[in-house]
Write a protein that holds these residues in place. Structure first.
Motif, mmCIF file in Angstrom:
data_model
loop_
_atom_site.group_PDB
_atom_site.id
_atom_site.type_symbol
_atom_site.label_atom_id
_atom_site.label_comp_id
_atom_site.label_asym_id
_atom_site.label_seq_id
_atom_site.Cartn_x
_atom_site.Cartn_y
_atom_site.Cartn_z
ATOM 1 N N THR A 6 0.868 -1.175 0.000
ATOM 2 C CA THR A 6 0.000 0.000 0.000
ATOM 3 C C THR A 6 0.907 1.228 0.000
ATOM 4 O OG1 THR A 6 -1.674 -1.204 1.239
ATOM 5 C CG2 THR A 6 -1.869 1.202 1.169
ATOM 6 N N LEU A 7 0.865 1.977 -1.098
ATOM 7 C CA LEU A 7 1.748 3.133 -1.251
ATOM 8 C C LEU A 7 1.147 4.375 -0.607
ATOM 9 C CD1 LEU A 7 2.355 1.293 -4.092
ATOM 10 C CD2 LEU A 7 4.213 2.908 -3.829
ATOM 11 N N TYR A 65 8.461 -3.467 -1.737
ATOM 12 C CA TYR A 65 7.994 -3.105 -3.071
ATOM 13 C C TYR A 65 8.496 -1.692 -3.339
ATOM 14 C CZ TYR A 65 4.570 -1.707 -6.661
ATOM 15 O OH TYR A 65 3.966 -1.245 -7.800
ATOM 16 N N TRP A 66 8.987 -1.444 -4.539
ATOM 17 C CA TRP A 66 9.412 -0.098 -4.901
ATOM 18 C C TRP A 66 8.730 0.337 -6.190
ATOM 19 C CZ3 TRP A 66 11.743 0.194 -9.609
ATOM 20 C CH2 TRP A 66 12.342 -0.967 -10.092
ATOM 21 N N ARG A 67 8.551 1.660 -6.311
ATOM 22 C CA ARG A 67 7.880 2.211 -7.488
ATOM 23 C C ARG A 67 8.503 3.556 -7.844
ATOM 24 N NH1 ARG A 67 1.844 4.464 -7.160
ATOM 25 N NH2 ARG A 67 2.979 5.944 -5.894
ATOM 26 N N GLY A 118 8.981 -2.786 -8.876
ATOM 27 C CA GLY A 118 9.593 -4.079 -8.639
ATOM 28 C C GLY A 118 9.513 -4.446 -7.173
ATOM 29 N N HIS A 119 10.046 -5.594 -6.834
ATOM 30 C CA HIS A 119 10.059 -6.034 -5.447
ATOM 31 C C HIS A 119 11.441 -6.554 -5.133
ATOM 32 C CE1 HIS A 119 8.794 -9.254 -8.060
ATOM 33 N NE2 HIS A 119 7.554 -8.826 -8.042
ATOM 34 N N VAL A 171 7.889 0.564 0.058
ATOM 35 C CA VAL A 171 7.011 0.170 1.161
ATOM 36 C C VAL A 171 7.233 -1.300 1.485
ATOM 37 C CG1 VAL A 171 5.220 1.888 0.691
ATOM 38 C CG2 VAL A 171 5.070 -0.353 -0.372
ATOM 39 N N GLU A 172 6.968 -1.642 2.723
ATOM 40 C CA GLU A 172 7.081 -3.023 3.160
ATOM 41 C C GLU A 172 5.881 -3.817 2.662
ATOM 42 O OE1 GLU A 172 8.159 -5.490 7.227
ATOM 43 O OE2 GLU A 172 7.886 -3.330 7.298
#
Length: 87
Positions: free
Chosen positions: A11-12, A30-32, A47-48, A79-80
């Protein structure tokens, strides 16, 4: 014996929710990247990773990518991931 599969949910900060899975891989973050283009449009890359350190390592490449691709700006979020048994 096969490893148990589960779903990963991110959840960003802007409220966007991304669900990954089913997977048995041990991703933790997770990154964006949301890149703003000169024509007003945007590109999204995501990506993760298996650790926070690995996810933070993506930041170094962003400076080079912004210059090569001509981005006017970009936002980078990490985010985790939350592990669940279903979507």
């Amino acid at each position: 014996m096969a490893r148990k599969k589960y779903y990963l949910t991110a959840t960003l900060p802007d409220g966007y929710v991304k669900t990954i899975g089913p997977t048995a891989l041990d991703f933790t973050h997770y990154w964006r990247v949301v890149a703003q283009l000169p024509n007003g449009k945007s590109e999204v890359f995501w990506g993760h990773s298996k650790s926070l350190r690995e996810a933070k390592g993506k930041q170094g490449a962003l400076i080079e990518a912004a210059g090569m691709r001509g981005w006017t700006s970009y936002d980078f979020d990490i985010v985790e991931l939350e592990r669940t048994t279903g979507p």
